[in-house]
Scaffold this motif. Structure first.
Motif, PDB file in Angstrom:
ATOM      1  N   GLU A 162       0.832  -1.206   0.000  1.00 39.39           N
ATOM      2  CA  GLU A 162       0.000   0.000   0.000  1.00 39.39           C
ATOM      3  C   GLU A 162       0.862   1.250   0.000  1.00 39.39           C
ATOM      4  N   SER A 191       2.072   2.014  -3.432  1.00 41.18           N
ATOM      5  CA  SER A 191       1.067   2.341  -4.443  1.00 41.18           C
ATOM      6  C   SER A 191       0.776   3.832  -4.465  1.00 41.18           C
ATOM      7  N   GLU A 204      -1.126   7.371  -4.402  1.00 42.44           N
ATOM      8  CA  GLU A 204      -2.217   7.931  -3.614  1.00 42.44           C
ATOM      9  C   GLU A 204      -2.558   9.310  -4.157  1.00 42.44           C
ATOM     10  N   SER A 244      -8.813   4.467  -5.153  1.00 46.21           N
ATOM     11  CA  SER A 244      -8.699   3.044  -4.835  1.00 46.21           C
ATOM     12  C   SER A 244     -10.042   2.345  -5.001  1.00 46.21           C
ATOM     13  N   ARG A 288      -5.210   0.745  -8.249  1.00 50.17           N
ATOM     14  CA  ARG A 288      -5.537   2.165  -8.290  1.00 50.17           C
ATOM     15  C   ARG A 288      -6.124   2.518  -9.669  1.00 50.17           C
TER      16      ARG A 288
END
Length: 253
Positions: free
Chosen positions: A70, A73, A75, A86, A125
């Motif tokens: 996470e 990944s 954001e 997400s 995502r």
């Protein structure tokens, strides 16, 4: 921008692309173009990734208790000019598409929101461009053993060579076909990568799709791009998206 999905063509696209569309414009797509969902990452609805950080361009605050994947990944706030979510559209097909040809299964795996079974964990995502109307990118970061990650890239190269004439894939009883599978040059900063383009076809509609898969150690990044507002146009994964995603993978490493 709100774009309504057509059920006959929903099987064309990875589910995460449905979370990414609709950024940067209020204009509807041209008639007969690529499918996309109702709803939009730009709508400001809860869970769409819209935040104060998005408006200001400030980096997203680290999530407390986030897993390594996470943290690796993207954001909201990581990429100025893009909205990142997400959340996937519940009306989009989910899972691992099944190819009609065994040799093409690695390519089908890359089109779904669940990669091949060797993946230990995956984080998805949806990324929508606010600068290029309709450009949507699906990003998946998955963890593998390093040997499995290397095998995946090798199998993709073999599949691209074997499946140039096309294949079809079925997910949730919906089938789309993929024709003109061609290797494409694309520069990344990972240990190794593979990139290809294809034309997705279903229900009389088609969409140009670009995919990039990058391996960094035992982590594999899959990036898929298309323009949902002008499906006939060639799409490419934006270099800044790939670079930022690899940067986060390396930093989280």
């Amino acid at each position: 921008m709100r774009i309504t999905a057509r059920a006959t063509t929903v099987a064309l696209l990875p589910a995460l692309l449905f979370a990414a569309v609709g950024c940067g414009s209020t204009d509807p797509p041209a008639t007969g173009k690529a499918p996309a969902p109702s709803g939009s990452a730009a709508s400001g609805a809860p869970g769409t990734g819209t935040s104060a950080g998005a408006a200001s361009g400030a980096p997203a605050a680290p999530k407390t208790g986030a897993t390594l994947l996470e943290r690796a990944s993207l954001e909201q706030g990581d990429l100025p000019g893009y909205q990142i979510s997400s959340q996937s559209n519940p009306n989009a097909p989910h899972g691992q598409p099944q190819a009609d040809k065994k040799a093409c299964q690695p390519l089908a795996d890359a089109m779904g929101d669940k990669p091949d079974p060797a993946a230990r964990e995956s984080v998805n995502r949806g990324i929508g461009s606010q600068r290029q109307v309709g450009l949507a990118v699906a990003a998946t970061v998955s963890s593998y053993s390093e040997s499995d990650a290397k095998r995946l890239v090798s199998r993709l190269r073999q599949a691209i060579a074997a499946c140039g004439g096309g294949f079809s894939a079925t997910i949730e009883k919906q089938t789309g076909s993929y024709k003109d599978v061609k290797a494409a040059a694309y520069k990344t900063g990972g240990d190794e990568s593979v990139s290809w383009t294809t034309t997705a076809v279903a229900g009389g509609a088609s969409a140009q799709v670009h995919l990039v898969v990058v391996r960094q150690g035992g982590t594999v990044v899959r990036l898929t791009a298309l323009n949902v507002a002008a499906a006939g146009q060639k799409a490419q994964v934006p270099q800044e998206v790939a670079d930022k995603q690899l940067e986060k993978v390396k930093r989280a490493g």
